[in-house]
Design a protein around this motif. Structure first.
Motif, PDB file in Angstrom:
ATOM      1  N   ASN A 126       0.789  -1.227   0.000  1.00 14.76           N
ATOM      2  CA  ASN A 126       0.000   0.000   0.000  1.00 14.76           C
ATOM      3  C   ASN A 126       0.822   1.279   0.000  1.00 14.76           C
ATOM      4  N   GLN A 127       2.143   1.169   0.229  1.00 10.48           N
ATOM      5  CA  GLN A 127       2.928   2.392   0.396  1.00 10.48           C
ATOM      6  C   GLN A 127       4.360   2.175  -0.068  1.00 10.48           C
ATOM      7  N   THR A 128       4.890   3.157  -0.782  1.00  9.63           N
ATOM      8  CA  THR A 128       6.293   3.112  -1.214  1.00  9.63           C
ATOM      9  C   THR A 128       7.201   3.394  -0.014  1.00  9.63           C
ATOM     10  N   GLU A 129       8.256   2.590   0.114  1.00 10.97           N
ATOM     11  CA  GLU A 129       9.197   2.734   1.226  1.00 10.97           C
ATOM     12  C   GLU A 129      10.627   2.693   0.706  1.00 10.97           C
ATOM     13  N   PHE A 130      11.489   3.508   1.348  1.00 13.78           N
ATOM     14  CA  PHE A 130      12.918   3.497   1.045  1.00 13.78           C
ATOM     15  C   PHE A 130      13.706   3.217   2.309  1.00 13.78           C
ATOM     16  N   HIS A 131      14.752   2.413   2.163  1.00 15.20           N
ATOM     17  CA  HIS A 131      15.638   2.090   3.280  1.00 15.20           C
ATOM     18  C   HIS A 131      17.074   2.347   2.815  1.00 15.20           C
ATOM     19  N   TYR A 132      17.795   3.206   3.566  1.00 12.29           N
ATOM     20  CA  TYR A 132      19.165   3.555   3.214  1.00 12.29           C
ATOM     21  C   TYR A 132      20.128   2.966   4.240  1.00 12.29           C
ATOM     22  N   TYR A 133      21.264   2.481   3.745  1.00 16.32           N
ATOM     23  CA  TYR A 133      22.274   1.873   4.606  1.00 16.32           C
ATOM     24  C   TYR A 133      23.655   2.402   4.223  1.00 16.32           C
ATOM     25  N   GLY A 134      24.554   2.425   5.196  1.00 16.00           N
ATOM     26  CA  GLY A 134      25.929   2.826   4.942  1.00 16.00           C
ATOM     27  C   GLY A 134      26.143   4.318   5.108  1.00 16.00           C
ATOM     28  N   GLU A 135      27.381   4.700   5.365  1.00 14.78           N
ATOM     29  CA  GLU A 135      27.694   6.090   5.685  1.00 14.78           C
ATOM     30  C   GLU A 135      27.469   7.044   4.511  1.00 14.78           C
ATOM     31  N   GLN A 136      27.456   6.548   3.271  1.00 11.05           N
ATOM     32  CA  GLN A 136      27.242   7.430   2.134  1.00 11.05           C
ATOM     33  C   GLN A 136      25.776   7.814   1.933  1.00 11.05           C
ATOM     34  N   LEU A 137      24.850   7.006   2.474  1.00 11.75           N
ATOM     35  CA  LEU A 137      23.426   7.246   2.225  1.00 11.75           C
ATOM     36  C   LEU A 137      22.602   7.471   3.483  1.00 11.75           C
ATOM     37  N   ALA A 138      22.878   6.713   4.535  1.00 15.64           N
ATOM     38  CA  ALA A 138      22.059   6.802   5.745  1.00 15.64           C
ATOM     39  C   ALA A 138      22.203   8.182   6.393  1.00 15.64           C
ATOM     40  N   ASP A 139      21.105   8.690   6.882  1.00 17.08           N
ATOM     41  CA  ASP A 139      21.077   9.971   7.603  1.00 17.08           C
ATOM     42  C   ASP A 139      21.568  11.147   6.754  1.00 17.08           C
ATOM     43  N   LYS A 140      21.355  11.063   5.449  1.00 16.23           N
ATOM     44  CA  LYS A 140      21.738  12.160   4.558  1.00 16.23           C
ATOM     45  C   LYS A 140      20.541  13.000   4.121  1.00 16.23           C
ATOM     46  N   GLY A 141      19.376  12.692   4.663  1.00 15.22           N
ATOM     47  CA  GLY A 141      18.190  13.451   4.307  1.00 15.22           C
ATOM     48  C   GLY A 141      17.655  13.147   2.919  1.00 15.22           C
ATOM     49  N   LEU A 142      17.978  11.984   2.388  1.00 13.42           N
ATOM     50  CA  LEU A 142      17.503  11.622   1.055  1.00 13.42           C
ATOM     51  C   LEU A 142      16.008  11.312   1.093  1.00 13.42           C
ATOM     52  N   PRO A 143      15.285  11.594   0.018  1.00 14.13           N
ATOM     53  CA  PRO A 143      13.827  11.388   0.008  1.00 14.13           C
ATOM     54  C   PRO A 143      13.457   9.925   0.251  1.00 14.13           C
ATOM     55  N   THR A 144      12.396   9.735   0.997  1.00 12.82           N
ATOM     56  CA  THR A 144      11.899   8.382   1.276  1.00 12.82           C
ATOM     57  C   THR A 144      10.484   8.203   0.723  1.00 12.82           C
ATOM     58  N   ASP A 145      10.110   9.053  -0.232  1.00 13.87           N
ATOM     59  CA  ASP A 145       8.781   8.952  -0.833  1.00 13.87           C
ATOM     60  C   ASP A 145       8.920   8.959  -2.355  1.00 13.87           C
ATOM     61  N   LYS A 146       7.851   9.259  -3.044  1.00 15.08           N
ATOM     62  CA  LYS A 146       7.841   9.146  -4.501  1.00 15.08           C
ATOM     63  C   LYS A 146       8.570  10.287  -5.213  1.00 15.08           C
ATOM     64  N   THR A 147       9.140  11.211  -4.464  1.00 16.27           N
ATOM     65  CA  THR A 147      10.002  12.224  -5.068  1.00 16.27           C
ATOM     66  C   THR A 147      11.419  11.696  -5.263  1.00 16.27           C
ATOM     67  N   ASN A 148      11.696  10.506  -4.751  1.00 17.23           N
ATOM     68  CA  ASN A 148      13.027   9.919  -4.844  1.00 17.23           C
ATOM     69  C   ASN A 148      13.393   9.636  -6.299  1.00 17.23           C
ATOM     70  N   LEU A 149      14.652   9.895  -6.657  1.00 15.33           N
ATOM     71  CA  LEU A 149      15.123   9.687  -8.025  1.00 15.33           C
ATOM     72  C   LEU A 149      14.931   8.243  -8.473  1.00 15.33           C
ATOM     73  N   VAL A 150      15.227   7.293  -7.602  1.00 15.48           N
ATOM     74  CA  VAL A 150      15.094   5.887  -7.968  1.00 15.48           C
ATOM     75  C   VAL A 150      13.651   5.559  -8.327  1.00 15.48           C
ATOM     76  N   TYR A 151      12.716   6.061  -7.532  1.00 15.23           N
ATOM     77  CA  TYR A 151      11.304   5.807  -7.809  1.00 15.23           C
ATOM     78  C   TYR A 151      10.905   6.410  -9.157  1.00 15.23           C
ATOM     79  N   LYS A 152      11.299   7.666  -9.394  1.00 11.83           N
ATOM     80  CA  LYS A 152      10.899   8.339 -10.622  1.00 11.83           C
ATOM     81  C   LYS A 152      11.497   7.673 -11.851  1.00 11.83           C
ATOM     82  N   VAL A 153      12.755   7.231 -11.746  1.00 12.97           N
ATOM     83  CA  VAL A 153      13.386   6.533 -12.868  1.00 12.97           C
ATOM     84  C   VAL A 153      12.690   5.199 -13.123  1.00 12.97           C
ATOM     85  N   ALA A 154      12.413   4.465 -12.058  1.00 16.98           N
ATOM     86  CA  ALA A 154      11.735   3.174 -12.210  1.00 16.98           C
ATOM     87  C   ALA A 154      10.376   3.345 -12.877  1.00 16.98           C
ATOM     88  N   GLN A 155       9.649   4.379 -12.496  1.00 17.42           N
ATOM     89  CA  GLN A 155       8.330   4.596 -13.084  1.00 17.42           C
ATOM     90  C   GLN A 155       8.409   4.922 -14.575  1.00 17.42           C
TER      91      GLN A 155
END
Length: 330
Positions: A44-73
Motif C-alpha cells: 500500500n505504500q512506497t518505502e525506502f531504506h538507506y544503509y551505509g555512511e554514504q546514504l544513511a542519515d543524509k536526508g535523502l527522500p523516502t517517498d515518490k520524489t526519490n530519483l530511484v522511484y521516478k526513474v523506475a516509473q
C-alpha cells in the motif's frame, strides 16, 4: 525471464570517473566502487531504506520524489506496466557529489532493477538512451551500464557508445577531498565559448588518449590526459588541484585528471609500478598543503557493469545488508 516467481531484484552498479582529462562529456571509466539497489513491489505504500555512511542519515527522500522511484516509473510507463508502490533498499560505497558518478550509478541501478523486475523487456541500448537523456551526457552512465571504458556521445536525441576493455595493468588511485562540489557549480565556471586553439588541443589529446588506451600505449597517457577545456577553469574550486595536475606524473602517475566535475582527483597507474606509495603520499601531502583533508582509494577498472540477482522464494534468506555483505569490495 525465469519461470520462477520473481519477488524482487538486487543490482550492483559500478561508480565511474568521467572526462579522463580531455574527453569532456564523452569518456567514462567504470570503477570498482559500487551502489546496490534492491527493488520489490510493495503493498500500500512506497518505502525506502538507506544503509551505509554514504546514504544513511543524509536526508535523502523516502517517498515518490526519490530519483530511484521516478526513474523506475519511467521504465514501467514505457513498458505499459502498473507498479505504483515499491520497496527499495540502497547501500553505496560511492560518495555523493564528489565526481565519481553517484547520480549516474543510481540512475543506471534504478533502470536496470526496474527493467529486470518486469522481465527485462528493454535492451541495454534502450536503457542507455534513457539514462543519457536524464543525465544530459553519456560518459558516466555509459561506463556504469556497460563497464570498462565508455567512449560515447549524445547529440541531444540519441546516444552512441563503444566499450573498450581497459588494459590489464591499469589501476586507479582516487583522492577524495572531504568537501562536496555540485556538478552545477562546477559547470557554471566554464566559459560559453572556446578558442579554436583550445578546441583543437582537446580533440587531439582526447583522440590520442583513446588510441593509447585501445593499443596499450601506456607511455602516451601522461601527455594525452592534458586538458584545456574545463580543468583550468575548475582548478580554483579545488585547492591544490593545479599543483597535483602538474606534478603527479613525477610521483608515479601514468596520468592525472579531475574526476568528472570534481573535487576528486583521479590518477591512472601501472599496476607493476613501484611508485604506488609515493604517489599516494604525494596526493595526501598536496591536498594537505592546501588545507584540504582527503581520503585515498586504490580501485580497479570494473569490466562488467551491473550485476543482477533475481529474488525468488528460493533465494537465500537474510536482510538486505546480510545478503550484500559478501559482495562489498569484492
Amino acid at each position: 525471464m525465469s519461470s520462477k516467481h520473481i519477488e524482487g531484484v538486487r543490482v550492483r552498479v559500478p561508480a565511474s570517473t568521467a572526462n579522463l582529462g580531455p574527453g569532456f562529456d564523452s569518456l567514462g571509466l567504470a570503477l570498482s566502487l559500487y551502489t546496490w539497489i534492491e527493488m520489490r513491489p510493495a503493498g500500500n505504500q512506497t518505502e525506502f531504506h538507506y544503509y551505509g555512511e554514504q546514504l544513511a542519515d543524509k536526508g535523502l527522500p523516502t517517498d515518490k520524489t526519490n530519483l530511484v522511484y521516478k526513474v523506475a516509473q519511467q521504465v514501467f510507463d514505457k513498458a505499459g506496466v502498473d507498479l505504483p508502490e515499491l520497496e527499495v533498499s540502497m547501500y553505496s560505497d560511492v560518495p555523493l557529489t564528489r565526481g565519481l558518478g553517484s547520480s549516474a550509478s543510481t540512475i543506471v541501478g534504478a533502470l536496470t532493477a526496474a527493467n529486470a523486475l518486469i522481465g527485462s523487456p528493454f535492451a541495454d541500448d534502450d536503457l542507455f538512451q534513457m539514462a543519457s537523456a536524464m543525465e544530459k551526457h553519456p560518459d558516466n552512465v555509459g561506463a556504469s551500464l556497460f563497464g570498462g571504458l565508455a567512449v560515447a556521445f549524445w547529440d541531444g536525441e540519441r546516444a552512441e557508445c563503444i566499450k573498450v576493455d581497459p588494459h590489464p595493468r591499469l589501476e586507479a588511485l582516487v583522492a577524495i577531498p572531504r568537501f562536496q562540489l555540485s556538478t552545477e557549480k562546477a559547470r557554471n565556471v566554464l566559459p560559453k565559448e572556446l578558442s579554436m586553439q583550445d578546441a583543437v588541443f582537446n580533440v587531439g589529446h582526447s583522440n590520442v588518449l583513446v588510441a593509447a588506451l585501445c593499443t596499450g600505449r601506456l607511455d602516451m597517457i601522461r601527455q594525452a590526459m592534458k586538458d584545456a577545456l574545463h580543468q583550468p577553469y575548475r582548478a580554483a574550486l579545488v585547492p591544490g588541484m593545479a599543483d597535483i595536475l602538474r606534478d603527479a606524473p613525477e610521483h608515479g602517475a601514468l596520468g592525472i585528471a579531475l574526476s568528472g566535475a570534481g573535487p576528486t582527483m583521479f590518477a591512472l597507474v601501472d599496476r607493476e609500478s613501484g611508485d604506488k606509495e609515493k604517489l599516494e603520499r604525494f596526493l595526501h601531502n598536496s591536498f594537505g598543503a592546501a588545507g584540504i583533508e582527503a581520503d585515498t582509494l586504490w580501485l580497479l577498472p570494473d569490466r562488467e557493469g551491473p550485476q543482477i540477482k533475481l529474488l525468488t522464494p528460493e533465494s537465500p534468506s537474510g536482510t538486505f545488508i546480510e545478503n550484500i555483505k559478501g559482495e562489498v569490495r569484492e
